[in-house]
Structure formats: structure tokens, C-alpha cells
Design a protein around this motif. Structure first.
Motif, PDB file in Angstrom:
ATOM      1  N   SER A   1     -24.454   9.414 -46.518  1.00  0.00           N
ATOM      2  CA  SER A   1     -23.269   8.741 -45.982  1.00  0.00           C
ATOM      3  C   SER A   1     -23.623   7.643 -44.970  1.00  0.00           C
ATOM      4  N   HIS A   2     -24.908   7.366 -44.798  1.00  0.00           N
ATOM      5  CA  HIS A   2     -25.354   6.371 -43.819  1.00  0.00           C
ATOM      6  C   HIS A   2     -25.468   4.991 -44.462  1.00  0.00           C
ATOM      7  N   ARG A   3     -25.659   4.001 -43.610  1.00  0.00           N
ATOM      8  CA  ARG A   3     -25.919   2.639 -44.095  1.00  0.00           C
ATOM      9  C   ARG A   3     -27.391   2.534 -44.471  1.00  0.00           C
ATOM     10  N   LEU A   4     -27.647   2.207 -45.726  1.00  0.00           N
ATOM     11  CA  LEU A   4     -29.010   2.214 -46.246  1.00  0.00           C
ATOM     12  C   LEU A   4     -29.382   0.828 -46.769  1.00  0.00           C
ATOM     13  N   LEU A   5     -30.586   0.413 -46.431  1.00  0.00           N
ATOM     14  CA  LEU A   5     -31.083  -0.898 -46.851  1.00  0.00           C
ATOM     15  C   LEU A   5     -32.384  -0.701 -47.607  1.00  0.00           C
ATOM     16  N   GLN A   6     -32.414  -1.154 -48.862  1.00  0.00           N
ATOM     17  CA  GLN A   6     -33.648  -1.014 -49.637  1.00  0.00           C
ATOM     18  C   GLN A   6     -34.598  -2.158 -49.314  1.00  0.00           C
ATOM     19  N   ILE A   7     -35.826  -1.803 -49.076  1.00  0.00           N
ATOM     20  CA  ILE A   7     -36.869  -2.784 -48.767  1.00  0.00           C
ATOM     21  C   ILE A   7     -37.695  -3.019 -50.023  1.00  0.00           C
TER      22      ILE A   7
ATOM     23  N   GLU B   1     -43.245   6.515 -51.371  1.00  0.00           N
ATOM     24  CA  GLU B   1     -43.361   5.423 -50.407  1.00  0.00           C
ATOM     25  C   GLU B   1     -42.046   5.243 -49.644  1.00  0.00           C
ATOM     26  N   LYS B   2     -42.148   4.986 -48.372  1.00  0.00           N
ATOM     27  CA  LYS B   2     -40.956   4.805 -47.532  1.00  0.00           C
ATOM     28  C   LYS B   2     -40.454   3.368 -47.676  1.00  0.00           C
ATOM     29  N   ASN B   3     -39.558   3.173 -48.638  1.00  0.00           N
ATOM     30  CA  ASN B   3     -39.040   1.834 -48.921  1.00  0.00           C
ATOM     31  C   ASN B   3     -37.533   1.746 -48.735  1.00  0.00           C
ATOM     32  N   ILE B   4     -36.973   2.662 -47.941  1.00  0.00           N
ATOM     33  CA  ILE B   4     -35.548   2.645 -47.604  1.00  0.00           C
ATOM     34  C   ILE B   4     -35.418   2.693 -46.091  1.00  0.00           C
ATOM     35  N   TYR B   5     -34.525   1.886 -45.568  1.00  0.00           N
ATOM     36  CA  TYR B   5     -34.304   1.862 -44.120  1.00  0.00           C
ATOM     37  C   TYR B   5     -32.889   2.334 -43.820  1.00  0.00           C
ATOM     38  N   CYS B   6     -32.782   3.347 -42.960  1.00  0.00           N
ATOM     39  CA  CYS B   6     -31.490   3.875 -42.552  1.00  0.00           C
ATOM     40  C   CYS B   6     -31.094   3.215 -41.234  1.00  0.00           C
ATOM     41  N   LEU B   7     -30.033   2.413 -41.262  1.00  0.00           N
ATOM     42  CA  LEU B   7     -29.608   1.706 -40.067  1.00  0.00           C
ATOM     43  C   LEU B   7     -29.003   2.641 -39.026  1.00  0.00           C
ATOM     44  N   ASP B   8     -28.430   3.759 -39.467  1.00  0.00           N
ATOM     45  CA  ASP B   8     -27.804   4.684 -38.527  1.00  0.00           C
ATOM     46  C   ASP B   8     -28.834   5.532 -37.782  1.00  0.00           C
ATOM     47  N   CYS B   9     -29.913   5.873 -38.461  1.00  0.00           N
ATOM     48  CA  CYS B   9     -30.966   6.680 -37.824  1.00  0.00           C
ATOM     49  C   CYS B   9     -32.133   5.834 -37.328  1.00  0.00           C
ATOM     50  N   CYS B  10     -32.181   4.559 -37.753  1.00  0.00           N
ATOM     51  CA  CYS B  10     -33.252   3.632 -37.365  1.00  0.00           C
ATOM     52  C   CYS B  10     -34.631   4.163 -37.753  1.00  0.00           C
ATOM     53  N   ILE B  11     -34.743   4.648 -38.974  1.00  0.00           N
ATOM     54  CA  ILE B  11     -36.016   5.142 -39.486  1.00  0.00           C
ATOM     55  C   ILE B  11     -36.174   4.697 -40.933  1.00  0.00           C
ATOM     56  N   SER B  12     -37.419   4.677 -41.389  1.00  0.00           N
ATOM     57  CA  SER B  12     -37.695   4.419 -42.805  1.00  0.00           C
ATOM     58  C   SER B  12     -37.875   5.751 -43.505  1.00  0.00           C
ATOM     59  N   ILE B  13     -37.356   5.839 -44.731  1.00  0.00           N
ATOM     60  CA  ILE B  13     -37.413   7.084 -45.479  1.00  0.00           C
ATOM     61  C   ILE B  13     -37.843   6.793 -46.914  1.00  0.00           C
ATOM     62  N   CYS B  14     -38.235   7.829 -47.623  1.00  0.00           N
ATOM     63  CA  CYS B  14     -38.600   7.697 -49.031  1.00  0.00           C
ATOM     64  C   CYS B  14     -37.424   8.168 -49.887  1.00  0.00           C
TER      65      CYS B  14
ATOM     66  N   LEU C   1     -26.994   1.733 -51.350  1.00  0.00           N
ATOM     67  CA  LEU C   1     -28.116   1.248 -52.149  1.00  0.00           C
ATOM     68  C   LEU C   1     -27.580   0.560 -53.403  1.00  0.00           C
ATOM     69  N   PRO C   2     -28.391  -0.269 -54.077  1.00  0.00           N
ATOM     70  CA  PRO C   2     -27.921  -0.988 -55.271  1.00  0.00           C
ATOM     71  C   PRO C   2     -27.319  -0.048 -56.310  1.00  0.00           C
TER      72      PRO C   2
ATOM     73  N   LEU D   1     -33.329  11.112 -49.206  1.00  0.00           N
ATOM     74  CA  LEU D   1     -32.001  10.493 -49.230  1.00  0.00           C
ATOM     75  C   LEU D   1     -30.858  11.458 -48.910  1.00  0.00           C
ATOM     76  N   SER D   2     -30.965  12.698 -49.289  1.00  0.00           N
ATOM     77  CA  SER D   2     -29.831  13.630 -49.195  1.00  0.00           C
ATOM     78  C   SER D   2     -29.187  13.678 -47.806  1.00  0.00           C
ATOM     79  N   PRO D   3     -29.909  13.842 -46.713  1.00  0.00           N
ATOM     80  CA  PRO D   3     -29.260  13.898 -45.391  1.00  0.00           C
ATOM     81  C   PRO D   3     -28.678  12.550 -44.948  1.00  0.00           C
ATOM     82  N   HIS D   4     -29.042  11.462 -45.628  1.00  0.00           N
ATOM     83  CA  HIS D   4     -28.599  10.120 -45.234  1.00  0.00           C
ATOM     84  C   HIS D   4     -27.600   9.530 -46.225  1.00  0.00           C
TER      85      HIS D   4
END
Length: 241
Positions: free
Chosen positions: A55-61, A33-46, A155-156, A50-53
Motif C-alpha cells: 500500500s506504499h508509494r513504490l518507485l521502480q529503479i 536485487e534491490k531495484n524498488i524504492y519505497c518512498l514511505d519507508c525510505c528504503i530499497s527493497i527487492c 509499480l508499472p 513487496l508484501s509489507p509495502h
């Protein structure tokens, strides 16, 4: 939902993105399930993306009863969240991202969301992050005073969970007397109080309107006194024919 050039791209996408859909790239994997939001790429990911992101700012939903929530600690790193009603679940404070649909329209005396009229506890003025943002876009000259510069949002530390709140974890207003892990009440919501000057003005306007609209009731002593006097009178019986 209001959109504005003063609203950053990451915030626009956060308020409109559909989370917890299955990831197409990892459709055969478990917990996709896509429950992570990458603020740098402005997309939701599962979690498998995570690997390509890393070093990005990540927000868990997280999700409660089909509504998306985020941790208040994470949200306050991004913007001023004062007067947004928070809740406690899984020993952490969370706020709703978007306005929730109401089952009925009723407005009596009390405290209500300044955007959608949802009933709130005092002293909150907004039921969700989007309601506050919509209000600010209508009443303020942009969101620059309410957004914070955040260059690091991991992430937490406890590890990535699935973001789902179990049925045993009941959401409760953070202002209530029952809290978890020593969590405080409303005082902790005042994050970055120096940047909250404009929000304070909103509160003053809101409080003055509530004072005018709130109906007045006679004191309890007057009501109880009138009832006692009525009981002391001789009862009137219907005449017998």
C-alpha cells in the motif's frame, strides 16, 4: 551532493541509496536485487519484500551501463523534471538519477549541464535529477515550488521486471527524430508547466550566458569564397638552381 533541511527525506535517500545490491533477507532467492524504492519507508527493497509495502508509494529503479535511471512518467509525479535531459529505452522515457562521471573535461561551444558541464542537447539544462536539485538548492529558496504531492505511486501495470536494460536497448536522446511507440520529442517533457516559472527564469539566465560565451564564426559563403580565390592565383614554385 548538497543536503538541505528543505529537501525531504525520501529525496535525500533516493539520491544516495545504492540499488541493485543483493537483498540480505532473501539472499538465497533468485532475482533478489534491490531495484524498488519505497518512498514511505525510505528504503530499497527487492521483489520478494513487496508484501509489507503493497500500500506504499513504490518507485521502480532501472539500470543502464551501471547507472540508475527512473521512468520520466514516475518522476514527473514527484517533482518538476523540466529541462532534465530524458532518453528513450524499452519504449519508455527515462532520466538518470545521479550525475555520471565524465571521462574527460572538455568545454567547447554548445549546451552544457548547469551543474556538472556534461554536454547536452538543446534545450536541456541538466543531465540528471540530482544535478537539477543541486542547482535549485544553490539558487532557489528550497524545493517546495518544484515538488508535487503524490499520494499514490504504484509499480508499472505491465508487471515488475528486473529493471535491467538489455544491451540491444540503446539509450537515445528523446529529442532525436528516432523515437519508439510514437513517443514525442521535447514537448512531453513539459509536465505540469504551470509550476515551472522558476525553471523558466533559469533558462533565460543560462541562454544569455551561452550567447556571450559562444564564439562567432564567419559565414560559410565567406570561407568558401576565400578558398576559391586562393585556388585561382598562380602557384608559386621554388626556383631551380
Amino acid at each position: 551532493m548538497l543536503f538541505s533541511s528543505h529537501q525531504p527525506r525520501w529525496l535525500q535517500v533516493l539520491l544516495t541509496e545504492k540499488f541493485f545490491n543483493a537483498c540480505i533477507i532473501h539472499e538465497d532467492a533468485k532475482k533478489n536485487e534491490k531495484n524498488i524504492y519505497c518512498l514511505d519507508c525510505c528504503i530499497s527493497i527487492c521483489p520478494h519484500c513487496l508484501s509489507p509495502h503493497s500500500s506504499h508509494r513504490l518507485l521502480q529503479i532501472r539500470r543502464y551501463v551501471y547507472h540508475d535511471v527512473i521512468r520520466l512518467d514516475d518522476a514527473t509525479k514527484l517533482m518538476d523534471c523540466s529541462f532534465v535531459q530524458s532518453y528513450i529505452t524499452n519504449s519508455a522515457k527515462v532520466i538518470f538519477i545521479n550525475q555520471r562521471p565524465q571521462t574527460r573535461q572538455f568545454r567547447g561551444s554548445g549546451n552544457f549541464c548547469s551543474t556538472c558541464d556534461r554536454s547536452l542537447q538543446d534545450p536541456y539544462l541538466f543531465c540528471s535529477l540530482s544535478c537539477k536539485i543541486n542547482y535549485l538548492l544553490r539558487t532557489e529558496d528550497g524545493l517546495s515550488k518544484f515538488l508535487f504531492e503524490c499520494n499514490f505511486l504504484p509499480l508499472p501495470e505491465a508487471g515488475l521486471d528486473d529493471g535491467l536494460v538489455t544491451p540491444d536497448s540503446v539509450l537515445e536522446p528523446s529529442g532525436s527524430t528516432k523515437t519508439s511507440s510514437g513517443s514525442g520529442g521535447y514537448g512531453e517533457v513539459w509536465c505540469r508547466a504551470v509550476a515551472c516559472t522558476a525553471t523558466t527564469e533559469i533558462v533565460k539566465k543560462k541562454r544569455s550566458s551561452l550567447t556571450v560565451c559562444r564564439p562567432t564564426c564567419p559565414p560559410a559563403s565567406e570561407v568558401s569564397g576565400s578558398l576559391i580565390n586562393r585556388r585561382k592565383k598562380t602557384p608559386h614554385r621554388a626556383p631551380l638552381y
